[in-house]
Design a protein around this motif. Structure first.
Motif, PDB file in Angstrom:
ATOM      1  N   GLU B  34     -71.569  33.981 -43.315  1.00  0.00           N
ATOM      2  CA  GLU B  34     -70.283  33.327 -43.076  1.00  0.00           C
ATOM      3  C   GLU B  34     -70.174  33.037 -41.589  1.00  0.00           C
ATOM      4  O   GLU B  34     -70.785  33.736 -40.770  1.00  0.00           O
ATOM      5  CB  GLU B  34     -69.131  34.254 -43.466  1.00  0.00           C
ATOM      6  N   PHE B  35     -69.392  32.025 -41.234  1.00  0.00           N
ATOM      7  CA  PHE B  35     -69.088  31.775 -39.819  1.00  0.00           C
ATOM      8  C   PHE B  35     -67.570  31.837 -39.696  1.00  0.00           C
ATOM      9  O   PHE B  35     -66.862  30.933 -40.132  1.00  0.00           O
ATOM     10  CB  PHE B  35     -69.628  30.414 -39.370  1.00  0.00           C
ATOM     11  N   ILE B  36     -67.087  32.950 -39.170  1.00  0.00           N
ATOM     12  CA  ILE B  36     -65.651  33.235 -39.213  1.00  0.00           C
ATOM     13  C   ILE B  36     -65.053  33.177 -37.809  1.00  0.00           C
ATOM     14  O   ILE B  36     -65.608  33.740 -36.867  1.00  0.00           O
ATOM     15  CB  ILE B  36     -65.410  34.650 -39.793  1.00  0.00           C
ATOM     16  N   ALA B 204     -62.949  25.225 -34.352  1.00  0.00           N
ATOM     17  CA  ALA B 204     -62.855  24.200 -35.392  1.00  0.00           C
ATOM     18  C   ALA B 204     -64.205  23.520 -35.605  1.00  0.00           C
ATOM     19  O   ALA B 204     -64.541  23.095 -36.700  1.00  0.00           O
ATOM     20  CB  ALA B 204     -61.802  23.162 -35.022  1.00  0.00           C
ATOM     21  N   GLU B 205     -64.971  23.413 -34.523  1.00  0.00           N
ATOM     22  CA  GLU B 205     -66.247  22.715 -34.628  1.00  0.00           C
ATOM     23  C   GLU B 205     -67.282  23.530 -35.409  1.00  0.00           C
ATOM     24  O   GLU B 205     -68.087  22.972 -36.136  1.00  0.00           O
ATOM     25  CB  GLU B 205     -66.779  22.402 -33.223  1.00  0.00           C
ATOM     26  N   TYR B 206     -67.263  24.846 -35.274  1.00  0.00           N
ATOM     27  CA  TYR B 206     -68.346  25.644 -35.845  1.00  0.00           C
ATOM     28  C   TYR B 206     -67.963  26.506 -37.048  1.00  0.00           C
ATOM     29  O   TYR B 206     -68.791  26.796 -37.889  1.00  0.00           O
ATOM     30  CB  TYR B 206     -68.949  26.549 -34.769  1.00  0.00           C
ATOM     31  N   CYS B 207     -66.736  26.973 -37.108  1.00  0.00           N
ATOM     32  CA  CYS B 207     -66.415  27.990 -38.101  1.00  0.00           C
ATOM     33  C   CYS B 207     -66.066  27.386 -39.443  1.00  0.00           C
ATOM     34  O   CYS B 207     -65.533  26.285 -39.518  1.00  0.00           O
ATOM     35  CB  CYS B 207     -65.267  28.863 -37.608  1.00  0.00           C
ATOM     36  N   GLU B 208     -66.355  28.114 -40.500  1.00  0.00           N
ATOM     37  CA  GLU B 208     -66.001  27.631 -41.835  1.00  0.00           C
ATOM     38  C   GLU B 208     -64.819  28.393 -42.415  1.00  0.00           C
ATOM     39  O   GLU B 208     -64.191  27.949 -43.360  1.00  0.00           O
ATOM     40  CB  GLU B 208     -67.209  27.741 -42.769  1.00  0.00           C
ATOM     41  N   ARG B 217     -51.070  42.070 -38.396  1.00  0.00           N
ATOM     42  CA  ARG B 217     -51.217  41.683 -39.795  1.00  0.00           C
ATOM     43  C   ARG B 217     -51.966  40.365 -39.887  1.00  0.00           C
ATOM     44  O   ARG B 217     -51.973  39.588 -38.927  1.00  0.00           O
ATOM     45  CB  ARG B 217     -49.842  41.505 -40.460  1.00  0.00           C
ATOM     46  N   ILE B 218     -52.557  40.110 -41.054  1.00  0.00           N
ATOM     47  CA  ILE B 218     -53.232  38.828 -41.250  1.00  0.00           C
ATOM     48  C   ILE B 218     -52.183  37.773 -41.582  1.00  0.00           C
ATOM     49  O   ILE B 218     -51.466  37.883 -42.576  1.00  0.00           O
ATOM     50  CB  ILE B 218     -54.292  38.923 -42.363  1.00  0.00           C
ATOM     51  N   LEU B 219     -52.093  36.759 -40.714  1.00  0.00           N
ATOM     52  CA  LEU B 219     -51.159  35.669 -40.954  1.00  0.00           C
ATOM     53  C   LEU B 219     -51.777  34.701 -41.955  1.00  0.00           C
ATOM     54  O   LEU B 219     -51.098  34.191 -42.837  1.00  0.00           O
ATOM     55  CB  LEU B 219     -50.867  34.960 -39.620  1.00  0.00           C
ATOM     56  N   VAL B 220     -53.071  34.466 -41.809  1.00  0.00           N
ATOM     57  CA  VAL B 220     -53.765  33.606 -42.759  1.00  0.00           C
ATOM     58  C   VAL B 220     -55.245  33.926 -42.729  1.00  0.00           C
ATOM     59  O   VAL B 220     -55.797  34.323 -41.705  1.00  0.00           O
ATOM     60  CB  VAL B 220     -53.521  32.111 -42.455  1.00  0.00           C
ATOM     61  N   ASP B 221     -55.887  33.771 -43.877  1.00  0.00           N
ATOM     62  CA  ASP B 221     -57.333  33.927 -44.006  1.00  0.00           C
ATOM     63  C   ASP B 221     -57.746  32.858 -44.993  1.00  0.00           C
ATOM     64  O   ASP B 221     -57.533  33.004 -46.193  1.00  0.00           O
ATOM     65  CB  ASP B 221     -57.643  35.340 -44.518  1.00  0.00           C
ATOM     66  N   ALA B 222     -58.279  31.737 -44.491  1.00  0.00           N
ATOM     67  CA  ALA B 222     -58.519  30.575 -45.354  1.00  0.00           C
ATOM     68  C   ALA B 222     -59.633  29.722 -44.760  1.00  0.00           C
ATOM     69  O   ALA B 222     -60.043  29.938 -43.620  1.00  0.00           O
ATOM     70  CB  ALA B 222     -57.231  29.757 -45.475  1.00  0.00           C
ATOM     71  N   PRO B 223     -60.099  28.716 -45.535  1.00  0.00           N
ATOM     72  CA  PRO B 223     -61.110  27.815 -44.970  1.00  0.00           C
ATOM     73  C   PRO B 223     -60.613  27.190 -43.661  1.00  0.00           C
ATOM     74  O   PRO B 223     -59.421  26.865 -43.534  1.00  0.00           O
ATOM     75  CB  PRO B 223     -61.280  26.747 -46.050  1.00  0.00           C
ATOM     76  N   ALA B 224     -61.530  27.032 -42.698  1.00  0.00           N
ATOM     77  CA  ALA B 224     -61.162  26.562 -41.368  1.00  0.00           C
ATOM     78  C   ALA B 224     -60.361  25.260 -41.420  1.00  0.00           C
ATOM     79  O   ALA B 224     -59.394  25.081 -40.683  1.00  0.00           O
ATOM     80  CB  ALA B 224     -62.420  26.386 -40.533  1.00  0.00           C
ATOM     81  N   ARG B 225     -60.763  24.356 -42.283  1.00  0.00           N
ATOM     82  CA  ARG B 225     -60.107  23.050 -42.322  1.00  0.00           C
ATOM     83  C   ARG B 225     -58.609  23.179 -42.643  1.00  0.00           C
ATOM     84  O   ARG B 225     -57.775  22.503 -42.061  1.00  0.00           O
ATOM     85  CB  ARG B 225     -60.810  22.138 -43.336  1.00  0.00           C
ATOM     86  N   GLU B 226     -58.309  24.059 -43.573  1.00  0.00           N
ATOM     87  CA  GLU B 226     -56.884  24.270 -43.922  1.00  0.00           C
ATOM     88  C   GLU B 226     -56.113  24.860 -42.743  1.00  0.00           C
ATOM     89  O   GLU B 226     -54.995  24.455 -42.456  1.00  0.00           O
ATOM     90  CB  GLU B 226     -56.779  25.290 -45.067  1.00  0.00           C
ATOM     91  N   ILE B 262     -59.052  16.282 -39.835  1.00  0.00           N
ATOM     92  CA  ILE B 262     -60.331  16.091 -39.141  1.00  0.00           C
ATOM     93  C   ILE B 262     -60.473  17.149 -38.048  1.00  0.00           C
ATOM     94  O   ILE B 262     -59.527  17.428 -37.321  1.00  0.00           O
ATOM     95  CB  ILE B 262     -60.396  14.651 -38.580  1.00  0.00           C
ATOM     96  N   LEU B 263     -61.660  17.740 -37.970  1.00  0.00           N
ATOM     97  CA  LEU B 263     -61.817  18.876 -37.050  1.00  0.00           C
ATOM     98  C   LEU B 263     -62.678  18.593 -35.827  1.00  0.00           C
ATOM     99  O   LEU B 263     -62.616  19.330 -34.846  1.00  0.00           O
ATOM    100  CB  LEU B 263     -62.418  20.082 -37.787  1.00  0.00           C
TER     101      LEU B 263
END
Lengths: 298, 279
Positions: B34-36, B204-208, B217-226, B262-263
């Motif tokens: 993964e690239f997080i 945005a350029e590298y992470c998925e 706390r986790i505010l969000v954990d989702a695909p980078a594009r979202e 677009i990222l």
């Protein structure tokens, strides 16, 4: 009549005692009072060294071979001490931790003026003033360690301001801050320039910020000034930007990329609002089938 | 079906003394390759969370499992073979008298036999493209080279997960690009990369996948594009989308046939040039 400059750097060469080669190689720079100049360039290009020459740290503290001259507010730095120059040129560095020397906000702010031997009421007046500019009101008696990174950096700037310099030299002051801290410090810097008329010479990697606020961008590489101009002039030259491998605003990079692909982008946008106009028009033209290829299309 | 996670974080709370809760119920899974991006303001808990992933910290409540084993029951040396951590400032990490010793130190600690060490040192240096004699004193390296050495010393242990804590601070754009290419190659080879950063355009350029921490706390954990195209969500943590994404959002709002998420600059250029074929 000679024009009045805040800073004049004339054919400046400098080599540290330990360095093999000259780090500055014939730098010429003139900055007008109240001007906002951002210096950019890759690591090791000499920009921090240039900054050190502006308040006399070079050659008085960091020694080496020094040729040419630096004049700030009419004072030749070779003929004045660093503490004299400090009342003309304030300098703030990257790491907020490394430049705070006292335990509380108020001690930090009084340190400089006390060393100037100013009377007590004058020191108090200055502290009240700079606390306001740095948005540290109510935090005067806080321990410096309890401040956030952005507040520490605002404090570092404020403590320099307490010496009432007319020129502020900032060496990557936001690069170790988070976005909230960066915003706090950036706003303060812009305000000092626009409202208080301070001359700002900032070394900064943040192109979008420089594009928006700087009067002039100076690009350095290998100890020399490669180019300078208004942000729109500098970023409209993809060759210059790419040659030293630095990042232009993303909306400018888009223009370079499209030009490479044979599309005509007449005016390279540097801000988001300009970009929205430019690319709306471009897409309109494409959708109407009116786009014109560049002459040099491959 | 996805394989078993390498790391499971289960409802983790962490308290710094005397009573500061840096993490308040964080749960997430980290898988192979993964690239997080791990984002958030200073004090949001990013580094505290990252230090839980390699056992430098253990939870006050909840648990972290690395390969199914509770980190409380594993030594940091054992975890280091699975999860590597590259610190923000290479100066804080580099201590040995030469490049060879710097990299060999970790390998000896995890019990790699001496005859294997030299090969692993060379391999790791090649991986980060640091071509210097092995007896070079690390303190004479440039900042960019020190960063690469710090990564190499973690890489030599061949961890499946590599955590990079703000690796680009203080580097210029050219060096950032070089470093990110090296990191991206590691990801392509199957490593999981966790990048802690404030640089939204770079993330945005590298992470998925993007995780934003906010107040522990986790505010969000989702695909980078979202995540990167959600202005309102990012604003909750005082973050902004990259400039190119803001442009895509505005063009989309004005009715142009451009997606609003677009990222990268290249993606936007591709989109605009593709319109030439449509019209």
């Amino acid at each position: 009549m000679k024009e009045n400059y805040a800073v004049v750097v004339e054919d400046l060469w400098f080599k540290y005692v330990a360095s093999k080669d000259y780090v500055l190689r014939g730098v010429n720079l003139k900055v007008k009072p109240g001007e906002f100049v951002v210096i950019m360039g890759p690591s090791g290009c000499g920009k921090s060294t240039l900054a050190y020459t502006l308040n006399g740290i070079i050659p008085h503290v960091f020694k080496g071979e020094f040729k040419g001259k630096v004049i700030v507010n009419g004072l030749n730095t070779l003929e004045h001490t660093v503490s004299e120059l400090a009342t003309h040129v304030g300098m703030v560095f990257q790491n907020p931790e490394a430049q705070i020397v006292t335990m509380t906000v108020i001690e930090e702010l009084s340190f400089g003026p006390e060393n100037l031997g100013l009377p007590r009421d004058e020191i108090e007046r200055r502290i009240r003033e700079v606390v306001k500019v740095a948005r540290l009101e109510g935090k005067e008696y806080r321990p410096t360690v309890s401040l956030s990174g952005g507040e520490k950096q605002a404090l570092a700037i404020a403590s320099v301001l307490a010496l009432r310099p007319s020129i502020l030299v900032l060496d990557e002051v936001t690069s170790m801050l988070d976005p909230i801290g960066t915003e706090l410090v950036s706003e303060m810097v812009v305000k000092l320039n626009k409202e208080y008329g301070l001359t700002i010479i900032a070394i900064d990697h943040r192109v979008e910020w420089a594009a928006e606020y700087a009067d002039r961008i100076v690009i350095m590489d290998e100890g020399q000034i490669l180019g300078e101009g208004k942000p729109e002039e500098v970023f409209s030259s993809p060759d210059l930007v790419r040659k030293i491998g630095f990042r232009a605003p993303q909306v400018s990079e888009l223009a370079y990329e499209l030009i490479d692909r044979g599309l005509s982008v007449k005016k390279i946008p540097i801000s988001l609002s300009e970009a929205v106009e430019t690319y709306s028009k471009l897409i309109d033209m494409i959708m109407k089938g009116e786009w014109r290829p560049l002459k040099n299309e491959k | 079906m996805r394989s078993e996670p390498i790391i499971k974080v289960e409802n983790v709370y962490y308290r710094y003394p005397p009573n500061i809760w840096a993490l308040k119920g964080v749960s997430l899974n980290i898988y192979k390759q993964e690239f997080i991006a791990l984002l958030g303001q200073n004090g949001s808990g990013k580094t505290t969370l990252a230090k839980h992933l390699n056992g430098l910290l253990v939870p006050t409540r909840g648990r972290v499992l690395v390969k199914g084993i509770d980190t409380r029951k594993l030594s940091v040396a054992k975890i280091a073979r699975i999860v590597g951590y590259v610190f923000q400032n290479p100066e804080h990490q580099i201590f040995a008298k030469n490049i060879y010793e710097e990299i060999a130190f970790g390998l000896r600690n995890i019990g790699v036999p001496e005859e294997e060490i030299e090969d692993r040192v060379r391999e790791a240096l090649e991986e980060v493209d640091l071509r210097k004699p092995l007896d070079t004193n690390p303190h004479f390296l440039s900042t960019g080279e020190k960063h690469r050495l710090a990564i190499a010393s973690v890489l030599a242990m061949k961890p499946e997960v590599i955590i990079l804590d703000e690796p680009t601070t203080g580097l210029d754009y050219k060096r950032i690009k070089q470093l990110m290419e090296i990191i991206y190659n590691l990801y392509k080879k199957g490593h999981t990369i966790i990048l802690i950063t404030h640089d939204m355009a770079l993330a945005a350029e590298y992470c998925e996948r993007a995780i934003i921490l906010h107040n522990g706390r986790i505010l969000v954990d989702a695909p980078a594009r979202e995540v990167f195209s959600n202005i309102e969500l990012l604003a909750q943590s005082s973050l902004k989308p990259p400039q190119i994404t803001l442009l895509s959002i505005e063009l989309n709002r004005r009715g142009y046939p451009i997606p609003r998420d677009i990222l990268t600059v290249k993606e936007m250029a591709d989109k605009i040039t593709s319109l030439l074929k449509t019209y």
